[in-house]
Design a protein around this motif. Sequence first.
Motif, PDB file in Angstrom:
ATOM      1  N   ASP A 127     -71.646  71.290  37.008  1.00  9.20           N
ATOM      2  CA  ASP A 127     -71.205  69.972  37.497  1.00  9.20           C
ATOM      3  C   ASP A 127     -72.301  68.922  37.347  1.00  9.20           C
ATOM      4  N   ALA A 128     -73.547  69.347  37.470  1.00  5.53           N
ATOM      5  CA  ALA A 128     -74.658  68.398  37.338  1.00  5.53           C
ATOM      6  C   ALA A 128     -75.003  68.100  35.877  1.00  5.53           C
ATOM      7  N   GLY A 129     -74.375  68.817  34.967  1.00  2.49           N
ATOM      8  CA  GLY A 129     -74.635  68.595  33.543  1.00  2.49           C
ATOM      9  C   GLY A 129     -75.935  69.189  33.067  1.00  2.49           C
ATOM     10  N   LEU A 130     -76.499  70.170  33.814  1.00  4.71           N
ATOM     11  CA  LEU A 130     -77.761  70.796  33.413  1.00  4.71           C
ATOM     12  C   LEU A 130     -77.552  71.916  32.402  1.00  4.71           C
ATOM     13  N   VAL A 131     -76.405  72.602  32.496  1.00  6.85           N
ATOM     14  CA  VAL A 131     -76.084  73.685  31.554  1.00  6.85           C
ATOM     15  C   VAL A 131     -74.625  73.551  31.142  1.00  6.85           C
ATOM     16  N   ALA A 132     -74.303  74.165  30.002  1.00  8.50           N
ATOM     17  CA  ALA A 132     -72.924  74.160  29.519  1.00  8.50           C
ATOM     18  C   ALA A 132     -72.166  75.358  30.069  1.00  8.50           C
ATOM     19  N   GLN A 133     -70.826  75.222  30.106  1.00  6.02           N
ATOM     20  CA  GLN A 133     -70.015  76.327  30.616  1.00  6.02           C
ATOM     21  C   GLN A 133     -70.178  77.581  29.771  1.00  6.02           C
ATOM     22  N   GLY A 134     -70.335  77.409  28.458  1.00  8.29           N
ATOM     23  CA  GLY A 134     -70.507  78.574  27.580  1.00  8.29           C
ATOM     24  C   GLY A 134     -71.746  79.366  27.905  1.00  8.29           C
ATOM     25  N   THR A 135     -72.814  78.677  28.284  1.00  7.30           N
ATOM     26  CA  THR A 135     -74.060  79.358  28.642  1.00  7.30           C
ATOM     27  C   THR A 135     -73.880  80.201  29.896  1.00  7.30           C
ATOM     28  N   VAL A 136     -73.176  79.659  30.870  1.00  2.00           N
ATOM     29  CA  VAL A 136     -72.924  80.408  32.103  1.00  2.00           C
ATOM     30  C   VAL A 136     -72.113  81.666  31.803  1.00  2.00           C
TER      31      VAL A 136
END
Length: 511
Positions: free
Chosen positions: A388-397
Motif C-alpha cells: 500500500d505504501a508503494g515500497l514493494v510490488a505485489q509480485g515480490t511479496v
Amino acid sequence: MSKEGKEKEQASSETKKAEEQQIILYELEENIKRYEEIFGKDSDLSARYMQNDQCKIGILFIDSLIEKEVLDQHVIRVLNSQLRDTVDLNKFSLSTNKIKEITKHEEVLEHLLQGYSIIFMDGQTTAYAAETSGGERRPVTESSVETVVRGPREAFNESLITNIGLIRRRIHTPKLQVYKKSIGKESKTSVAVLFIDGIAKEKIAKEVISRVDKINIDAILDSLYIEELIEDPKIYSPFPTIFNSERPDRIAAGLLEGRIAIIVDGTPVVLLVPATIGLFLTSNEDYYQRFDISSFMKVLRGFTFVLSIILPGLYVALLTYHQEMIPTPLLIAITGQREGVPFGTAIEVALMEITFEILREAGIRLPKTIGAAISIVGGLVLGQAAVDAGLVAQGTVIVVALTAISSFTTPSYNIAITARLLRFVLLLLSSFLGAFGLIFGLLLILVHLNSIRSFSVPYLAPMVPFHKGDWRDLFIRVSWRDMKQRPEEISNENENRMLKTRRNRPINRRN
C-alpha cells in the motif's frame, strides 16, 4: 611434642600420602571430610551413617543426582537389616542393579557425579559404588519438531539410558553394540556410540569411535559439540555432514541401514553418521504411507527444496536482465505493479527476504502461545502495508511468500538453514550477472557437493557414484518388496534386507 600431637601429625602425613597416591583413606571420617571439602560444605553432597558395636558404615551421595527411593529401599534398608549379622562389607548383598568395587579417589568422584552412592567402611581402603542414579527427568513425549500424521509418537529425552532403551525396544538383537565413553574434563559427559555388528561397515565404526576418543575439551553440553569436533575439518561446507534427529524410529532405521548413532547424555538430539543429502530430504512419514503416496511427496519435497533456493534469484534475473524470456501479458502486469516503486528489484527482494527472516527468528524466540500468531500476523500486516505504501510490488511479496512456504516443506532443519543461506548467495549473483550468475552459482554448489565426504562416504551417493539399486529410495520410494538391499555405500557387509527362501523369494510370514 606431646604424644597426641605426634599422632595427629602422623595421621595428617598418612592422609597427605594417601591423597598423593589417589587412594581411599583408611578412616571413615577422614574420607567423608575429604569429599565434603572438595564439593564444599554448602553443596548437595550428603552423607548417611550406620554402625553397630563392631563396624561403622558411611554412605556418600549427591542429592540432585540420585533416586532417593532407590537409595532408601535398596541400599540403606538392606544394609541396616544385614548390619546385625556381619562386619565385612564384602558379604553385604544389595538389591540395587549395579555394585562396583572401587579403590581410587578419582573413581569415587567419577561415580558420585554419575549418580552412584558410595559405601565406605571404617578401617577399609576399598569402597563400593551402588547404582542409585535418577532425579528429575523429562518424560518421553512427542517430538514438537519432527511431527508425523501416522507413526510412532515417542521422542528422545535428556537421559542417556532412556534413549538407548528406546532404540533397543525397536531393535531386538544382541548385535546392537554400545560403546560408552566419558568426555569433558569438567563436565564428564557420558557419550554412547551405537551400531549393529555385521551391518555397519567395520571401518566406519572404528573411525567414528576413534574420532570420539580423540575429543579433548573441558565440557560437552550438547550433541552439537560432538558434531563439530568429529566432522571432517578438511573442507568447510554450509551443508551438514552429520544428521540429527529426536525420533527413536528414525535413528533405528538408520542403524538398520548400517549407519552409526551417537547419543549424548543431557540432550534429546541424537547424531547419525555417515550422512548423505538424501537423508536430509527424507521425512519420517515416507515409510509410514503407501509407496506411491510417499513417492509423490518425495518428488514434491525435492522440487520445493530447489525452488526455495533459486526462486528469488530467478525472479531478479528475469526482471532485471532477461525481460524477453517473460510472456508479454505477464510482463505488462508485473511492470504495472512496479510503477512508482522506488527500489530496484534486487534491493526490493533482499529487503523482503531479510524482513521475513527477522519475523521467522522472532516467531521462534517468542513464547509458543503467541509466537506463531505474531509471525503470521506480522508478515501479513507488513506485506500489505509495504504494498500500500508503494515500497514493494505485489509480485515480490508473492515470490518471497512462495519461497518461504517452500522452505517449510524441508524435513531437516539443518539443511533448511543451508538453503536460506544459499538463497542470498544466488540472489547476489543474479543481481550482478543475471541468469549467468544464477547458473554459475548452481554449478559451484554442485561441484562443492560432489567434493563433500561424510566419514569417507560421498555426500551425493547414490547419484555420484552411481548405484542403480539405491535409487529405489532416493527421489521416489518403491514398495518394500522391491527394496531388498541396504544402501551400497553405507553397508556392504550384510546388504540384504529381506530373508530369502530356497526359491529366492521373501519368506511368507503367514506361514
